[in-house]
Design a protein around this motif. Structure first.
Motif, PDB file in Angstrom:
ATOM      1  N   ALA A   1       4.376  -2.661 -15.374  1.00  0.00           N
ATOM      2  CA  ALA A   1       5.466  -3.529 -15.816  1.00  0.00           C
ATOM      3  C   ALA A   1       6.242  -2.932 -16.978  1.00  0.00           C
ATOM      4  O   ALA A   1       7.470  -3.101 -17.070  1.00  0.00           O
ATOM      5  CB  ALA A   1       4.920  -4.906 -16.195  1.00  0.00           C
ATOM      6  N   GLY A   2       5.555  -2.228 -17.870  1.00  0.00           N
ATOM      7  CA  GLY A   2       6.247  -1.633 -19.005  1.00  0.00           C
ATOM      8  C   GLY A   2       7.233  -0.561 -18.581  1.00  0.00           C
ATOM      9  O   GLY A   2       8.354  -0.481 -19.102  1.00  0.00           O
ATOM     10  N   THR A   3       6.822   0.277 -17.636  1.00  0.00           N
ATOM     11  CA  THR A   3       7.726   1.314 -17.149  1.00  0.00           C
ATOM     12  C   THR A   3       8.924   0.690 -16.455  1.00  0.00           C
ATOM     13  O   THR A   3      10.064   1.153 -16.623  1.00  0.00           O
ATOM     14  CB  THR A   3       6.981   2.272 -16.198  1.00  0.00           C
ATOM     15  N   ARG A   4       8.695  -0.369 -15.682  1.00  0.00           N
ATOM     16  CA  ARG A   4       9.816  -1.058 -15.034  1.00  0.00           C
ATOM     17  C   ARG A   4      10.764  -1.641 -16.075  1.00  0.00           C
ATOM     18  O   ARG A   4      11.989  -1.593 -15.916  1.00  0.00           O
ATOM     19  CB  ARG A   4       9.291  -2.176 -14.135  1.00  0.00           C
ATOM     20  N   ALA A   5      10.220  -2.191 -17.139  1.00  0.00           N
ATOM     21  CA  ALA A   5      11.074  -2.765 -18.186  1.00  0.00           C
ATOM     22  C   ALA A   5      11.922  -1.683 -18.841  1.00  0.00           C
ATOM     23  O   ALA A   5      13.129  -1.871 -19.075  1.00  0.00           O
ATOM     24  CB  ALA A   5      10.227  -3.488 -19.234  1.00  0.00           C
ATOM     25  N   ARG A   6      11.314  -0.523 -19.134  1.00  0.00           N
ATOM     26  CA  ARG A   6      12.087   0.569 -19.722  1.00  0.00           C
ATOM     27  C   ARG A   6      13.132   1.086 -18.739  1.00  0.00           C
ATOM     28  O   ARG A   6      14.251   1.430 -19.131  1.00  0.00           O
ATOM     29  CB  ARG A   6      11.162   1.703 -20.169  1.00  0.00           C
ATOM     30  N   ALA A   7      12.769   1.141 -17.474  1.00  0.00           N
ATOM     31  CA  ALA A   7      13.728   1.588 -16.467  1.00  0.00           C
ATOM     32  C   ALA A   7      14.922   0.646 -16.406  1.00  0.00           C
ATOM     33  O   ALA A   7      16.078   1.085 -16.323  1.00  0.00           O
ATOM     34  CB  ALA A   7      13.048   1.674 -15.105  1.00  0.00           C
ATOM     35  N   ARG A   8      14.662  -0.657 -16.465  1.00  0.00           N
ATOM     36  CA  ARG A   8      15.782  -1.602 -16.510  1.00  0.00           C
ATOM     37  C   ARG A   8      16.601  -1.380 -17.777  1.00  0.00           C
ATOM     38  O   ARG A   8      17.829  -1.542 -17.774  1.00  0.00           O
ATOM     39  CB  ARG A   8      15.266  -3.047 -16.441  1.00  0.00           C
ATOM     40  N   GLY A   9      15.938  -1.001 -18.863  1.00  0.00           N
ATOM     41  CA  GLY A   9      16.669  -0.698 -20.096  1.00  0.00           C
ATOM     42  C   GLY A   9      17.608   0.480 -19.913  1.00  0.00           C
ATOM     43  O   GLY A   9      18.759   0.455 -20.384  1.00  0.00           O
TER      44      GLY A   9
END
Length: 325
Positions: free
Chosen positions: A271-279
């Motif tokens: 989930a953290g990587t997905r959040a950064r990717a959305r960033g």
């Protein structure tokens, strides 16, 4: 029926392809290429030189005969890619599931041209921008498989994310001021409160894993299609080792519905990587939207759509319960 791709991709000068303008952009011409070849690689000097039909921004590319290309940086900021690709592409290529450029020779400054340059093998196919794919879900899986394979390559001694990668692969915080300035300029025209919430969640989801290889610009102009399939990945100029979240941006810029799910499931990130990717996707969308919202309505609509996709996913995962994760 196959799942659609988004009807457009958010592109900027670094990412965009362009129909070849009149020869001479950035002071680079076919005649210059001929003179460089005559001085440094006379064995190829008699081959025909012609601009490629669709060119990128960071470099000018010319066909050299039928089996090679010549690639020349258009500005000093793109020069580090020459040595980086010359050293690392041969090491990465054997571990990747599709073709990548083969560097045949490295040229030196000369004939009035101030930068190093390269001669490469020609890769057949058309870019994803030029040739829509027939099976978006299958194509999304193949792009995800490339990302996974690249991450598994040995990162020992690889170039750490930084200026040479335009800070892709590094902390999102590098672009914090730029993102907030862009959102301030868009106040009242997009949901800036939700965008700031999504951005702050991305900042808080810091990368804590070991550095891995990333491409840095998984975009339609760098994906070659042949027979409806991914056949090659181009332009490792922004590649390096660090946080791979930047390679997921295509999920919101290009893929949609089933193809997005297939890509993200293939990559299989937390989930953290997905959040950064959305960033990363949010940063690019608001930066471009702030620049073009009043002067280029079609491009503004593309970036507005990408921003909407990012914010919709953020809202679906986190709601609007506050800015802290």
């Amino acid at each position: 029926m196959t799942a659609p791709l988004l009807p457009g991709a958010a592109l900027d000068e670094e990412d965009a392809e362009m129909t070849t303008p009149p020869d001479g952009r950035a002071g680079i011409t076919a005649d210059l290429v001929r003179r460089l070849l005559a001085e440094q690689f006379p064995r190829w000097a008699a081959l025909p030189v012609r601009p490629v039909p669709v060119d990128g921004w960071d470099n000018r590319t010319y066909r050299l005969g039928d089996t090679m290309t010549v690639r020349l940086p258009t500005a000093a900021g793109y020069v580090p890619a020459v040595d980086k690709e010359h050293e690392w592409l041969p090491r990465l290529a054997p571990s990747l599931p599709v073709a990548v450029p083969t560097v045949l020779a490295r040229g030196e400054p000369g004939a009035g041209y101030p930068y190093p340059w390269s001669v490469r093998g020609w890769l057949p196919g058309e870019t994803m921008l030029s040739r829509p794919v027939d099976d978006p879900v299958g194509f999304a899986v193949s792009v995800g498989e490339f990302v996974v394979a690249l991450r598994r390559c040995d990162a020992t001694g690889g170039p750490a994310a930084g200026l040479h990668s335009f800070h892709r692969g590094g902390p999102l915080a590098h672009y914090d001021g730029e993102t907030r300035s862009s959102l301030a300029a868009l106040a009242g025209r997009v949901d800036t409160d939700l965008a700031i919430e999504a951005w702050e969640r991305a900042l808080a989801a810091e990368w804590s894993g070991p550095p891995v290889w990333f491409h840095g610009d998984i975009a339609p102009g760098n994906l070659l299609v042949a027979d409806g399939r991914l056949s090659a990945v181009l332009d490792f100029g922004t590649s390096g080792v660090g946080d791979p979240a930047c390679d997921l941006v295509i999920a919101w810029q290009v893929f949609a519905g089933e193809s997005r799910r297939a890509f993200l499931e293939t990559v299989g990130d937390d989930a953290g990587t997905r959040a950064r990717a959305r960033g990363w996707a949010l940063w690019k969308a608001v930066l471009m939207l702030a620049e073009c919202i009043d002067r280029d309505p079609p491009q503004a609509e593309v970036n507005r759509r990408v921003l909407g996709e990012v914010l919709a996913e953020h809202r679906g995962r986190h709601g609007r319960s506050g800015r802290r994760p």
